[in-house]
Structures are given as C-alpha cells and as structure tokens.
Design a protein around this motif. Structure first.
Motif, mmCIF file in Angstrom:
data_model
loop_
_atom_site.group_PDB
_atom_site.id
_atom_site.type_symbol
_atom_site.label_atom_id
_atom_site.label_comp_id
_atom_site.label_asym_id
_atom_site.label_seq_id
_atom_site.Cartn_x
_atom_site.Cartn_y
_atom_site.Cartn_z
ATOM 1 N N HIS A 258 0.814 -1.218 0.000
ATOM 2 C CA HIS A 258 0.000 0.000 0.000
ATOM 3 C C HIS A 258 0.849 1.271 0.000
ATOM 4 O O HIS A 258 0.305 2.370 0.078
ATOM 5 C CB HIS A 258 -0.941 -0.005 1.199
ATOM 6 C CG HIS A 258 -1.897 -1.148 1.197
ATOM 7 N ND1 HIS A 258 -2.884 -1.298 0.246
ATOM 8 C CD2 HIS A 258 -2.008 -2.228 2.026
ATOM 9 C CE1 HIS A 258 -3.570 -2.412 0.484
ATOM 10 N NE2 HIS A 258 -3.055 -2.985 1.547
ATOM 11 N N HIS A 375 -10.886 0.404 -5.690
ATOM 12 C CA HIS A 375 -10.237 1.448 -4.904
ATOM 13 C C HIS A 375 -9.963 2.651 -5.798
ATOM 14 O O HIS A 375 -9.144 2.577 -6.717
ATOM 15 C CB HIS A 375 -8.943 0.924 -4.288
ATOM 16 C CG HIS A 375 -9.173 -0.120 -3.236
ATOM 17 N ND1 HIS A 375 -9.769 0.167 -2.026
ATOM 18 C CD2 HIS A 375 -8.892 -1.444 -3.207
ATOM 19 C CE1 HIS A 375 -9.852 -0.936 -1.297
ATOM 20 N NE2 HIS A 375 -9.328 -1.928 -1.999
ATOM 21 N N VAL A 404 -10.437 7.168 0.590
ATOM 22 C CA VAL A 404 -11.460 6.123 0.590
ATOM 23 C C VAL A 404 -12.828 6.781 0.530
ATOM 24 O O VAL A 404 -13.124 7.686 1.321
ATOM 25 C CB VAL A 404 -11.363 5.231 1.842
ATOM 26 C CG1 VAL A 404 -12.444 4.157 1.819
ATOM 27 C CG2 VAL A 404 -9.989 4.594 1.933
ATOM 28 N N GLU A 408 -16.906 2.853 -1.427
ATOM 29 C CA GLU A 408 -16.037 1.745 -1.031
ATOM 30 C C GLU A 408 -16.427 1.197 0.335
ATOM 31 O O GLU A 408 -16.433 -0.019 0.558
ATOM 32 C CB GLU A 408 -14.581 2.210 -1.025
ATOM 33 C CG GLU A 408 -14.029 2.514 -2.411
ATOM 34 C CD GLU A 408 -12.777 3.358 -2.359
ATOM 35 O OE1 GLU A 408 -11.695 2.785 -2.131
ATOM 36 O OE2 GLU A 408 -12.874 4.593 -2.533
ATOM 37 N N VAL A 429 -10.951 -1.658 3.307
ATOM 38 C CA VAL A 429 -10.736 -0.531 2.390
ATOM 39 C C VAL A 429 -9.744 0.504 2.910
ATOM 40 O O VAL A 429 -9.521 1.520 2.262
ATOM 41 C CB VAL A 429 -12.077 0.166 2.037
ATOM 42 C CG1 VAL A 429 -12.981 -0.774 1.263
ATOM 43 C CG2 VAL A 429 -12.781 0.686 3.288
#
Length: 480
Positions: A258, A375, A404, A408, A429
């Motif tokens: 990430h 995403h 986010v 989502e 998420v």
C-alpha cells in the motif's frame, strides 16, 4: 451435522475453507472474534518469503516454497494486492558471508529459484539507502509482499460464496467424541461434525490437547512493529532482512503493497496469548536495530505502531496431520512464519486429507474467482469518473488520508462476510489507516455503518463486543 468444522478464521482457516469448498460438503468456520483476520493474520510482516530459511525436508520448507509459487495466480484469481519485490538478507562482516552461503545452499535444496549473493557495489545499485556497514547480501528475487488483510478476506469471501458457513462471535469451549464424529461445544451452542480442523493459531494447543494424550505446547511470540507514512514508502524497494537468529528472521525494513514503510518485528516469548500491546523498550529496540540495515532511517515519519503474536510450537515445525488417536481431527497448528506464505499450500494439503477421509466429490459449481472492492486511489482518472457516474457515493471521500470513498465503505459492508465494525471497514478498504489514524473519518464511517447495516450508534464497535464507541445518548441522538 457438518462434514467439517474449522476452528479459526485467520489466513490458514480461511485457506482451508476455500479449498474445502471445491468439494461437495457441508462445512462451517467458527471464530470467537467478530470478523475474519482478527488474530495472528492481522498483525505480521506481510511478507511472502522465498523459502531459504526453513530446514530442508521440513513442512515449513516444503509449504513455504509451494505457497510462494501459488501466490501470484491466487492474487489474480481473488483480486488482492501482491508484489514480487524481491528480498535481501544482509551481512555486515566477513563471517556473515558463510551464513549467507548456508542459506543459499539450503534455499537451492528447498527449490528456491534465482538465489544470488551480491557484493556491496551490486547492492548499492539496487538499494542506495543501505547502511554503510552492509558489505553483502543474499538476494532472492521470488520474495514478495502482500496485504494480509485482503488475502485472508478474499479467501474467506470466496469460501462463503461457494457454500461455507461462517459463525463469528462463537468461541469453542470443548470438543468431544461421538460415534459419528465430534461435538464442538461453543458459547453459542453445540455443533456436530464428522471432522474438525484445528486452525486456532496461538490456541491450537488447547484444542489439540482436548482430544490427544500426545500433548503439544504453543508459546505466544510477540512481535512489535512501526509503520511509517507513505511519503517514505520508497525508502527501500526490496525487503531487507538481517541474519536470522534462533528467535526468527530478525528486524526487517520493507515497503508494503500500500506504499508505506514497515519496520519490525521484535521477538519476545510471553505467557498472555492476548497481549498485543506495544512497549517502549520493544519499539526502541527495533528502531535501533533497523539502523543496522538502512542509514538515516526516517523514524519521525512513524504514523502508528502495533504488535502481533506468532504461534511458536516447541518442536519449531508446522503440525499438519490427522491426530492418530482422534480420527477425523486434523491439526494445522504451530503455524508461525512462514505461515502467511504457506497458507494457500496448507489449505490444499488439509483439504486433500479431509477429502480422502470422507470420500468427497468435486463441487461442479465451484467459483474460483472473486472481484475485490474497487479502490479509487488506484484508478486512472477516466475509470474513477465512470465509477462515480455509475454510483455517486464513490465521489464522496470519507477518509482523506487514504482517499477512501463512501461507495467503497458501502461495498465493504454489503459484501459476503461484510464489515460490521470500524476495524472491519479498515481491513477491507483502509479507511483509518492513514496518517491521522482515523482521527477524522471515524464519525463518518460510523454514520455509514449505522445507516447501511443497520446498527444503532450504541451497538457500533471498533472491533467487536467490548469496544463500543458510543456509551450514551444526547438529545441530538434520539432515535439513532
């Protein structure tokens, strides 16, 4: 009666459940927490190990290499984040080269491809921020990084879609034998099953010892970590290990899938199997230790710290077998590192044993793929715009740190095994995982959970019963 009941909804239990769903059977997973991925699986290094650490001939070695080889295709089939970024084991003196040679030879015997020992000049071309003390490293191009939350959730969702039942908030209290199988007594009632799979992490010894005179003992081995902000996520591009010790693979420095930078873990054996608190001593140690790997570690960019527990069995080996004196009871115990990497292969192994035991037939309706939550932050502008046109909720940003959207979060709630807590949303998420650590987005996420589940504000929790967030009503909250 169930054909199989699996104790534990971590990555191993979920992998076994998914593999079992390839057969015609009636199966369920029981989990004492409120969601999947609430134990060891949620707090680890998120590393897909190449497979050179474990002694040749062990289950750890075999299943590590097999799981590593499965991960890329599995990530495509189940739509979770995985990257083969490569790993390095560094040394800082000439004596360390003999250890690297041993690891290389062991890895080659285990079937790990592409292993190479690099000198400092070669290393600096790949990783310019390595410590000045580093003089060589074992390079493993098949090493990788993965999102442990989404791996576990993807496996569990796919199992659920294919017919496996999940019972959350259900703690196993005892296990007994019957003529046709087992009674699994829980705090929510008794479950009857032909076979039992023990994938209970640090508690796997407890359940094994209920059915076997051949006792096992699992120690909770705590590992503490620091997570750094995304603005230093590219400080290294490979996973940087130090030379291993008897307690594990040592403190690592690695990017995450990430975009963050992760430092850790420590290794300390503890008695309390629920003690996931961090300590000042532990965090100070890993920060100083990590400086041996990289120079000028940007430690001021830490946004959070956390700790996880590994299930270390006294024999230092995975225990994956049918218990001899308890036919139909299958252990998946002592699953510490490289357990995350090995989980897909463990799933195949255990499901195969149960299929043979029960004479199961293939499930002709098995669906082997799954689409994850879209995403926005990872999309191109035109893709994002098209999704927002389709559903305007995707244009309403709730978590600004991780970008986010409301859409989502709604998807996280309404999926199979959907989120019912703030942590459940966060795992799916990443709302709340950014720099402010949920300081701004929590109230909005709570409003969405309240509306969509629905749950009253008094029922909303951070991570299940006992972590309620709202403890009373004001006049403005009447009716909520």
């Amino acid at each position: 009666m169930y054909d199989a009941v699996i104790i534990g909804a971590g990555v191993v239990g979920s992998a076994i459940a998914r593999e079992l769903s390839k057969y015609r059977l009636n199966a369920c997973v029981v989990e004492k927490e409120e969601d999947v991925c609430c134990g060891t699986s949620k707090a680890n290094s998120a590393i897909v190990h190449a497979g050179f650490d474990a002694e040749s001939g062990t289950l750890k070695a075999k299943l590590n290499v097999e799981g590593n080889a499965m991960m890329e295709q599995l990530s495509k089939d189940l739509d979770f984040s995985f990257k083969r970024n490569g790993s390095m084991v560094i040394c800082t003196d000439e004596a360390g080269f003999s250890v690297l040679e041993t690891l290389k030879a062991r890895g080659e015997k285990n079937g790990v491809p592409g292993l190479e020992i690099l000198n400092r000049e070669q290393l600096m071309a790949l990783e310019p921020n390595l410590s000045d003390a580093v003089i060589g490293a074992l390079y493993a191009p098949t090493g990788g990084i993965v999102c442990p939350f989404n791996l576990t959730i993807a496996l569990a969702e796919n199992a659920a879609v294919n017919g496996v039942e999940f019972k959350f908030g259900t703690e196993v209290e005892s296990i007994g034998r019957t003529d046709s199988g087992y009674t699994v007594t829980t705090d929510q009632g008794t479950i009857y099953a032909k076979t039992v799979v023990n994938a209970a992490g640090v508690y796997a010894d407890k359940f094994h010892n209920m059915v076997s005179k051949d006792k096992i003992h699992i120690t909770a081995r705590k590992g503490e970590y620091c997570l750094l902000d995304k603005n230093v996520g590219n400080y290294v591009s490979h996973t940087i290990f130090q030379l291993p010790s008897a307690m594990g693979k040592g403190v690592l420095v690695t990017p995450t899938v990430h975009g963050n930078l992760l430092v850790g873990p420590t290794a300390a054996d503890i008695e309390d199997k629920e003690a996931t608190n961090t300590t000042r001593e532990g965090l100070d140690f890993l920060i100083e230790k990590a400086k041996e790997s990289v120079k000028d570690l940007p430690i001021r960019q830490v946004i959070t710290s956390f700790a996880g527990l590994r299930a270390h069995e006294d024999g230092d080996e995975f225990i994956i077998k049918e218990v001899e004196e308890a036919p139909g009871f299958f252990d998946a115990a002592g699953i510490e590192s490289p357990g995350l990497t090995s989980a897909p292969a463990i799933g195949v192994m255990v499901a195969g044993m149960i299929a043979q035991k029960l004479g199961l037939e293939a499930n002709p309706n098995f669906v082997g793929t799954r689409r994850g939550i879209p995403h926005l932050d990872a999309m191109k502008q035109e893709e994002r715009a098209a999704l927002i046109r389709q559903n305007p909720a995707y244009g309403n940003i709730i978590c600004r740190c991780e970008m986010v959207s409301e859409g989502e979060i709604m998807d996280a709630i309404h999926r199979p095994l959907g989120a019912r807590s703030l942590d459940g949303v966060k795992r799916r998420v990443r709302a709340g995982m950014g720099r402010c650590q949920a300081g701004f987005c929590s109230p909005r996420t709570m409003e969405i959970l309240h509306r969509e589940v629905p749950l009253s504000m008094l029922e909303l929790t951070k991570s299940g019963p006992g972590s309620e967030i709202v403890v009373g009503r004001s006049k403005e909250m009447e009716g909520m």
